[in-house]
Write a protein that holds these residues in place. Structure first.
Motif, PDB file in Angstrom:
ATOM      1  N   GLY A 126       0.300  -8.898   6.743  1.00  0.00           N
ATOM      2  CA  GLY A 126       0.155  -9.081   5.309  1.00  0.00           C
ATOM      3  C   GLY A 126       0.120 -10.527   4.878  1.00  0.00           C
ATOM      4  O   GLY A 126      -0.112 -11.440   5.673  1.00  0.00           O
ATOM      5  N   TYR A 154      -1.582  -3.063   4.235  1.00  0.00           N
ATOM      6  CA  TYR A 154      -0.252  -3.626   4.483  1.00  0.00           C
ATOM      7  C   TYR A 154       0.658  -3.493   3.261  1.00  0.00           C
ATOM      8  O   TYR A 154       1.836  -3.154   3.395  1.00  0.00           O
ATOM      9  CB  TYR A 154      -0.346  -5.095   4.890  1.00  0.00           C
ATOM     10  CG  TYR A 154       1.011  -5.659   5.278  1.00  0.00           C
ATOM     11  CD1 TYR A 154       1.501  -5.480   6.566  1.00  0.00           C
ATOM     12  CD2 TYR A 154       1.811  -6.320   4.346  1.00  0.00           C
ATOM     13  CE1 TYR A 154       2.751  -5.959   6.922  1.00  0.00           C
ATOM     14  CE2 TYR A 154       3.058  -6.801   4.685  1.00  0.00           C
ATOM     15  CZ  TYR A 154       3.526  -6.608   5.978  1.00  0.00           C
ATOM     16  OH  TYR A 154       4.769  -7.071   6.319  1.00  0.00           O
ATOM     17  N   LYS A 207      -1.505  -6.216   9.959  1.00  0.00           N
ATOM     18  CA  LYS A 207      -0.186  -6.051  10.587  1.00  0.00           C
ATOM     19  C   LYS A 207       0.904  -6.897   9.931  1.00  0.00           C
ATOM     20  O   LYS A 207       2.076  -6.522   9.952  1.00  0.00           O
ATOM     21  CB  LYS A 207      -0.273  -6.421  12.068  1.00  0.00           C
ATOM     22  CG  LYS A 207      -1.135  -5.475  12.896  1.00  0.00           C
ATOM     23  CD  LYS A 207      -1.186  -5.919  14.348  1.00  0.00           C
ATOM     24  CE  LYS A 207      -2.043  -4.975  15.186  1.00  0.00           C
ATOM     25  NZ  LYS A 207      -2.129  -5.427  16.598  1.00  0.00           N
TER      26      LYS A 207
END
Length: 205
Positions: free
Chosen positions: A85, A122, A83
């Protein structure tokens, strides 16, 4: 040379701050660990095998408890990184794009299953890589995983790019040249080539 195999942490990106947040979320919920982890703590274990990381960070815990907490940390970490990175090093995508036109690219990292996938998801970099491997999936050492990638993809002349002494040893174990990413987390005693920043790979190869 027909291919380049990369380490991940300290070579392609810096995810330490994301790891710190996710692991401390687990630690806060566990009364057996009193102190939260710092960035320095995590930098000191980058590149180690997973069991060695656990022993160094949680030395006072029993093996079974340590293993349970480590697995919880990895699970939360994968979700967090997917979510949020990490921080790719300068020009990583542009360099990977150019290198992928000439060479097959791979990742071999000492990480849990799902970590490389979270990195891909991501940052959208999966398209540049042909394959990847890690001990979370195979149970093998980094050197053995490098050999596995070489055999599975029928590579004839690969190099390994990494930033720690463990990366050097893994490349030597696999019998391939080692490129030292000097900007990363570790220091090494020897290398075949050295890069001061990631984009130096374009002039090296």
């Amino acid at each position: 040379m027909d291919s380049i195999i990369f380490d991940l942490d300290g070579t392609l990106w810096d995810s330490v701050d994301s790891i710190k947040v996710s692991w401390n979320n687990v630690i806060q919920a566990n009364n057996q660990i009193r102190e939260e982890l710092t960035r320095e703590d995590l930098e000191g274990v980058m590149g180690l095998q997973m069991d060695d990381i656990a022993k160094k960070l949680f030395p006072a815990l029993e093996d079974e408890v340590r293993s349970k907490i480590l697995n919880e940390c990895f699970e939360v970490e994968n979700t967090y990184i997917e979510k949020h990175g990490g921080i790719p090093y300068k020009n990583v995508e542009n360099v990977l794009k150019e290198l992928s036109k000439k060479y097959k690219l791979f990742i071999v990292s000492n990480c849990q299953e799902g970590y490389i996938e979270a990195f891909y998801k991501y940052h959208g970099l999966e398209k540049y890589f042909n394959d990847f491997e890690n001990p979370g999936r195979t149970g093998l050492s980094k050197g053995e995983n490098i050999q596995l990638i070489i055999k599975r993809n029928q590579l004839s002349n690969p190099v390994y790019v990494g930033d720690t002494d463990g990366d050097l040893k893994a490349a030597r174990f696999a019998g391939i040249p080692f490129v030292y990413a000097k900007y990363g987390f570790g220091e090494v005693s020897e290398y075949d080539e050295v890069i001061e920043e990631f984009e130096d790979l374009l002039t090296l190869y």
